[in-house]
Design a protein around this motif. Structure first.
Motif, short mmCIF file in Angstrom:
data_model
loop_
_atom_site.label_atom_id
_atom_site.label_comp_id
_atom_site.label_asym_id
_atom_site.label_seq_id
_atom_site.Cartn_x
_atom_site.Cartn_y
_atom_site.Cartn_z
N ILE A 1 7.00 2.83 5.99
CA ILE A 1 6.58 1.93 4.89
C ILE A 1 5.52 0.93 5.38
O ILE A 1 4.41 0.89 4.83
CB ILE A 1 7.80 1.26 4.22
CG1 ILE A 1 8.61 2.31 3.46
CG2 ILE A 1 7.36 0.13 3.29
CD1 ILE A 1 9.97 1.82 2.98
N PRO A 2 5.80 0.11 6.41
CA PRO A 2 4.74 -0.81 6.85
C PRO A 2 3.51 -0.10 7.43
O PRO A 2 2.39 -0.57 7.26
CB PRO A 2 5.43 -1.69 7.90
CG PRO A 2 6.69 -0.99 8.26
CD PRO A 2 7.07 -0.12 7.12
N GLU A 3 3.74 1.05 8.07
CA GLU A 3 2.58 1.82 8.58
C GLU A 3 1.66 2.22 7.45
O GLU A 3 0.44 2.10 7.53
CB GLU A 3 3.08 3.13 9.22
CG GLU A 3 3.26 3.11 10.71
CD GLU A 3 3.96 4.40 11.16
OE1 GLU A 3 4.79 4.27 12.08
OE2 GLU A 3 3.69 5.49 10.59
N GLN A 4 2.28 2.72 6.37
CA GLN A 4 1.50 3.16 5.21
C GLN A 4 0.77 1.97 4.56
O GLN A 4 -0.39 2.09 4.16
CB GLN A 4 2.45 3.83 4.20
CG GLN A 4 1.81 4.17 2.88
CD GLN A 4 0.61 5.09 3.05
OE1 GLN A 4 0.61 5.98 3.91
NE2 GLN A 4 -0.43 4.88 2.23
N LEU A 5 1.45 0.83 4.46
CA LEU A 5 0.83 -0.35 3.84
C LEU A 5 -0.37 -0.81 4.68
O LEU A 5 -1.44 -1.12 4.14
CB LEU A 5 1.85 -1.48 3.70
CG LEU A 5 3.01 -1.19 2.72
CD1 LEU A 5 4.10 -2.23 2.89
CD2 LEU A 5 2.50 -1.16 1.28
N ARG A 6 -0.19 -0.82 6.00
CA ARG A 6 -1.30 -1.26 6.87
C ARG A 6 -2.46 -0.26 6.81
O ARG A 6 -3.62 -0.65 6.81
CB ARG A 6 -0.81 -1.42 8.32
CG ARG A 6 -0.04 -2.72 8.55
CD ARG A 6 0.12 -3.00 10.03
NE ARG A 6 0.97 -2.02 10.67
CZ ARG A 6 2.30 -2.14 10.76
NH1 ARG A 6 2.90 -3.22 10.31
NH2 ARG A 6 3.02 -1.20 11.33
N TRP A 7 -2.13 1.02 6.72
CA TRP A 7 -3.17 2.05 6.63
C TRP A 7 -3.99 1.83 5.35
O TRP A 7 -5.23 1.86 5.37
CB TRP A 7 -2.52 3.45 6.60
CG TRP A 7 -3.50 4.57 6.49
CD1 TRP A 7 -4.14 5.22 7.51
CD2 TRP A 7 -3.97 5.18 5.27
NE1 TRP A 7 -4.97 6.19 7.00
CE2 TRP A 7 -4.89 6.18 5.64
CE3 TRP A 7 -3.70 4.98 3.92
CZ2 TRP A 7 -5.54 6.99 4.70
CZ3 TRP A 7 -4.36 5.77 2.98
CH2 TRP A 7 -5.27 6.76 3.37
N THR A 8 -3.31 1.57 4.24
CA THR A 8 -4.02 1.38 2.96
C THR A 8 -4.88 0.12 3.02
O THR A 8 -6.02 0.12 2.56
CB THR A 8 -3.01 1.28 1.80
OG1 THR A 8 -2.13 2.41 1.85
CG2 THR A 8 -3.73 1.25 0.46
N LEU A 9 -4.33 -0.95 3.60
CA LEU A 9 -5.12 -2.18 3.74
C LEU A 9 -6.41 -1.90 4.52
O LEU A 9 -7.48 -2.39 4.16
CB LEU A 9 -4.31 -3.23 4.51
CG LEU A 9 -3.38 -4.10 3.69
CD1 LEU A 9 -2.44 -4.87 4.60
CD2 LEU A 9 -4.18 -5.07 2.81
#
Ligand SMILES: [Zn+2]
Length: 276
Positions: A213-221
């Motif tokens: 979840i945080p990996e995906q959020l950081r990737w999108t950012l």
């Protein structure tokens, strides 16, 4: 549609543009954007919304821009501050106003003009007492999915449900900020099918999902951080995501065609081969 990454980018923009020591001047173009509570419904507009902004907020200076999940708290140096929700299509831009349509609110800061544009009108500004801004901002929300990521066991406890895992992840009371796109992508990263009952996930899968979840959020950012955010639903946008909106396209991990189904009224996308 804005989820945590797009709201975080809006927070950074509003901070950079408005926490400058200059006073702000608001012009309400669409009175129904100023609401008495966080609501997607223009019927919840404040009767005196236009004067609330002009009398309570005009002339104030911004001192901070906070975020919890998909909400923003725009903190001013006066007694009233603003909660901001981008709704389905809202965004803040700093562009020549003559080329914009669907402008709901304008803000003058020094020589620059910011505009809140929102074609679908689900977005809103809510005047709240500055002293209670933090409480309003966090009310009813679980831990922020980026700032307070959970480990496997705590995510498993927060998502304790027999419902489909993707639908459970969208419940902002359990964790705040994940929407339909980020849920689909995090589940793909973790190798978990969106339609699986949350209660069926193994310890190993909870750990993988908690990390994803945080990996995906950081990737999108990182993908969206330059220039103005363009939502995937907007005409002419490009879709950078692995499975979301990619029905029939090859999975980037194993090349199997991506599947789509509807869970609780929302489209889910997944790889039938590498999401078990
Ligand atoms: Zn695959």
């Amino acid at each position: 549609m804005p989820e945590l990454p797009e709201v975080e980018l809006a927070r950074r923009d509003l901070y950079r543009w408005t926490v400058t020591g200059e006073s702000l001047s608001f012009t309400t173009v669409d009175a129904k954007t100023v609401r008495g509570k966080l609501s997607t419904n223009p019927k919840d507009a404040l009767i005196d919304g236009v004067s609330r902004l002009s009398e309570d907020v005009n002339g104030c200076r911004a001192v901070n821009v906070l975020r919890a999940g998909k909400r923003l708290g725009w903190q001013f140096d006066g007694p009233v501050s603003l909660l901001v929700h981008l709704g389905m299509s809202g965004k803040w831009v700093s562009r020549d106003t003559s080329e914009l349509s669907h402008v709901r609110v304008r803000v003058q800061v020094g020589t620059s003009t910011l505009s809140f544009i929102d074609p679908r009108r689900f977005g809103c500004l809510v005047p709240v007492p500055t002293a209670a801004l933090g409480e309003w901002l966090n009310r009813g929300l679980g831990p922020d999915a980026l700032e307070h990521p959970m480990d496997g066991p705590s995510l498993s406890r927060a998502c304790n449900s027999r419902g489909a895992i993707k639908t459970v992840l969208l419940d902002q009371k359990r964790l705040a900020g994940v929407g339909n796109i980020q849920a689909a992508e995090a589940l793909w990263r973790a190798g978990v099918r969106p339609g699986r009952a949350a209660s069926s996930l193994t310890e190993f899968e909870w750990a993988a999902l908690a990390a994803a979840i945080p990996e995906q959020l950081r990737w999108t950012l990182d993908v969206e951080k330059d220039g103005e955010v363009v939502y995937v639903s907007e005409w002419g946008s490009r879709n950078p995501f692995a499975v979301y909106g990619q029905e029939g396209e090859p999975c980037p991990r194993c090349t199997a065609p991506i599947s789509r189904a509807v869970h609780s009224g929302r489209s889910s996308f997944w790889c039938p081969d590498c999401q078990g």
